[in-house]
Design an enzyme around this catalytic site. Structure first.
Site, PDB file in Angstrom:
ATOM      1  N   ASP B 152       0.509  -1.038  -0.210  1.00 10.29           N
ATOM      2  CA  ASP B 152      -0.102   0.283  -0.206  1.00 10.29           C
ATOM      3  C   ASP B 152       0.654   1.047  -0.110  1.00 10.29           C
ATOM      4  OD1 ASP B 152      -1.927  -2.085   0.305  1.00 10.29           O
ATOM      5  OD2 ASP B 152      -3.152  -1.143   1.807  1.00 10.29           O
ATOM      6  N   LYS B 215      -6.656   3.323  -3.702  1.00 10.71           N
ATOM      7  CA  LYS B 215      -7.432   3.519  -2.445  1.00 10.71           C
ATOM      8  C   LYS B 215      -7.673   5.026  -1.578  1.00 10.71           C
ATOM      9  CE  LYS B 215      -5.688   2.238   1.943  1.00 10.71           C
ATOM     10  NZ  LYS B 215      -4.550   1.444   3.173  1.00 10.71           N
ATOM     11  N   LYS B 251     -10.076   0.387  -2.774  1.00 11.47           N
ATOM     12  CA  LYS B 251     -10.591   0.087  -1.127  1.00 11.47           C
ATOM     13  C   LYS B 251     -10.370   1.620  -0.457  1.00 11.47           C
ATOM     14  CE  LYS B 251      -7.116  -1.235   2.758  1.00 11.47           C
ATOM     15  NZ  LYS B 251      -5.839  -1.367   2.601  1.00 11.47           N
TER      16      LYS B 251
END
Lengths: 298, 315
Positions: B152, B215, B251
């Site tokens: 991430d 995300k 996400k």
């Protein structure tokens, strides 16, 4: 303008949950009448989701309220009495309508209720000495028992005594540091909903008392089965409902206070049985510091 | 299937072409977007559909702990919870992944050995992203070497807001390369991008850079995942697949705490991107406390009794 030509302002009675005054999540209401059948108001007909929200609010308030000093809780309860004192007329009016009492009889009920708050306000910092204390043990230890609040208590308030009965079941529960979810009298919920307005202005933290109006059977079932409710006061539940709720409450071993003969007359001396019904005893052992057989305190 | 490089090679050729492309994206109607997100949030999902949604949401969780106070013990406990969220009910699905800082990847990996639960690691000087590129890449390689299945990364919001889109793009491609086989999630920190137009541009920038997931946020700022910004990103991945044939995951992270919220997001996914995204390979929730609420709701559906925080783990 003459007195008779004035349009009176109708009051919207609402629930008291988490220190706020929401309507029922379900949007439902039901009609409340006086003892003669004259319409008085529409009040929220709470659903199980309102009960769930009330439990969340009560749980959230529990840490702060149970952690407050007994002295502080006593002050807050006394403050409730102070606030009620100034609104005696309103409550006497509501009680007279709800229970069909004469003005003076209703006023007497309200005054008894105010006095009851004072009575329990005095008990907050004394109950520990009465039911706790040092226990004699056969060893060099202090052995101390202290009462602790049970947790979130769901209360089915008395159906007949709509105000004095209500105060008589709420005050002992919160005096010892529990938080409460109260199902008001189904037929006469107005004094209970009005009490919410008094509690909101009495320094009582939001969520310590939550008042729901509606059917005791509909709200009692989810509360009795709720895994996050620690105790159940069945004072206002009829024998059949009480049995049913007690069975539902067995699953997570809730404390249950069954209706008893003492509930018939709320004007009598309340004693301490309601205070002790929702207390757990914690006992701690501590070395005295005097020398034991080994030559040390341990 | 055309690759990203082929389809948009001319777009990423220089700073000016990239700028022209991103600023040429249609502007977002904020009122319409929020109204659409709000109206999709009013769907009533009950009984069997709710049970399905709860299990799906549990299987989509990246169970996250990103605190300075993280200890190996806490990470091990989290891994155990990811594998077996509700010890009283073995039919509960596993979560998708455990999300930790790079130095905890090895611990998480050990805790998850023998299961299909992935280890995701934040990297690139998370959460601020204020470090030199070399340092960020070293951070990524470190996490991958420790066994992270997913990375991430955070974008350089300073460069993005200053209009240096190519710099951001190059950074994403460099991190993608450093990630190797690990799937790359690109965090935009939508709460710092100020406008919906910027979120749309960032989404495209991330997808052009080779993100496997886009995300919303780090969970470390005031505004995190909202239904509106997630809807916008879902539209972006839908449009990107329509143009390139490449499917990219989404996400939302931070601020999703209740079952009700999670189900609202699943409705957004189904109605915007489509049922293809209703799978933990393509949609994830970055969350920690959400799992407990889902478990309590699951217990309520199974037993008919409201559950309480005493019946789920404290974390």
């Amino acid at each position: 303008m003459s007195e008779s030509s004035r349009l009176s302002v109708l009051k919207t009675y609402k629930l008291y949950v988490g220190g706020k005054f929401p309507r029922s999540e379900s949007g439902r209401v039901y009609e409340v009448t006086d003892h003669k059948g004259t319409w008085l108001a529409n009040v929220p007909l709470s659903s199980r989701k309102d009960a769930r929200d009330a439990v969340v609010a009560a749980r959230k308030a529990f840490g702060g309220w149970s952690g407050a000093t007994a002295y502080n809780r006593g002050q807050v309860l006394y403050r409730v009495a102070e606030m009620l004192e100034g609104r005696r007329n309103q409550f006497a009016h509501e009680v007279a309508h709800a229970e069909g009492l004469s003005k003076s009889a209703a006023a007497a009920q309200v005054e008894a209720a105010v006095d009851r708050w004072v009575w329990y306000a005095g008990w907050t910092d004394k109950i520990g000495q009465v039911v706790g204390g040092g226990n004699p043990v056969a060893g060099p230890f202090f052995n101390l028992s202290t009462p602790e609040p049970t947790g979130v208590v769901a209360i089915v308030a008395p159906q007949e005594s709509s105000f004095l009965g209500l105060v008589s079941v709420i005050a002992p529960v919160i005096a010892t540091g529990n938080t409460a979810v109260v199902i008001a009298s189904e037929r006469s919920p107005l004094p209970a909903l009005a009490l919410g307005e008094v509690l909101a202005t009495s320094d009582l933290p939001g969520g310590v008392v939550n008042v729901l109006s509606g059917k005791a059977a509909e709200l009692g079932a989810p509360l009795a089965a709720h895994q996050d409710v620690n105790a159940l006061d069945l004072t206002g539940a009829g024998p059949e409902l009480a049995k049913e709720l007690e069975i539902a409450a067995a699953d997570n071993l809730k404390r249950v206070l069954r209706p008893g003969p003492a509930d018939a007359d709320f004007t009598a001396d309340p004693g301490t049985h309601r205070l002790t019904a929702f207390l757990e005893t914690k006992t701690v052992w501590h070395p005295t510091g005097s020398l034991g057989a080994s030559g040390t305190a341990y | 299937m055309p690759t990203t490089a082929n389809a948009f090679a001319d777009v990423t050729a220089s700073d000016s072409t990239l700028r022209r492309f991103l600023h040429g994206l249609p502007g977002v109607d904020p009122v319409g977007l929020e109204a659409r997100a709000a109206s999709l949030g009013t769907r009533s999902i009950k009984t069997t559909a709710k049970a399905y949604a709860i299990d799906l949401a549990i299987s989509m969780i990246d169970l996250t702990t990103l605190e300075g106070a993280d200890t190996p013990g806490k990470v091990r406990a989290l891994a155990a919870k990811a594998v077996n969220p509700d010890p009283t009910d073995r039919t509960t699905p596993r979560t998708a992944a455990v999300c930790v800082y790079p130095d905890m990847v090895a611990t998480a990996k050990a805790g998850l050995a023998g299961t299909d639960v992935k280890v995701a690691s934040v990297a690139t000087a998370f959460p601020a992203g204020r470090a030199a590129l070399d340092v960020k890449l070293a951070d990524v390689r470190d996490a991958v070497a420790a066994g992270a299945d997913e990375i991430d990364m955070v974008i350089d919001r300073g460069a993005f807001l200053a209009g240096h889109y190519l710099k951001v793009h190059e950074e994403i491609t460099a991190v993608k390369e450093a990630s190797g086989a690990a799937r790359l999630k690109v965090i935009f920190e939508t709460g710092e991008l100020s406008t919906y137009d910027n979120i749309r541009r960032a989404s495209w920038l991330g997808m052009l850079g080779g993100a496997d997931f886009i995300k919303t946020s780090t969970g470390k700022v005031a505004v995190n995942a909202t239904p509106a910004n997630t809807l916008l990103m879902l539209e972006a991945v839908r449009d990107f697949r329509a143009q390139t044939g490449i499917q990219i995951g989404v996400k939302p992270a931070g601020g999703i705490r209740s079952t009700k919220d999670a189900i609202k997001f699943l409705v957004l996914v189904n109605e915007t991107a489509g049922a293809d995204w209703l799978d933990n390979h393509w949609f994830r929730f970055g969350a920690s406390s959400l799992l407990n609420d889902l478990l309590m709701q699951r217990q309520k559906l199974a037993t008919g009794r409201y559950s309480g925080p005493d019946y789920v783990t404290v974390d």
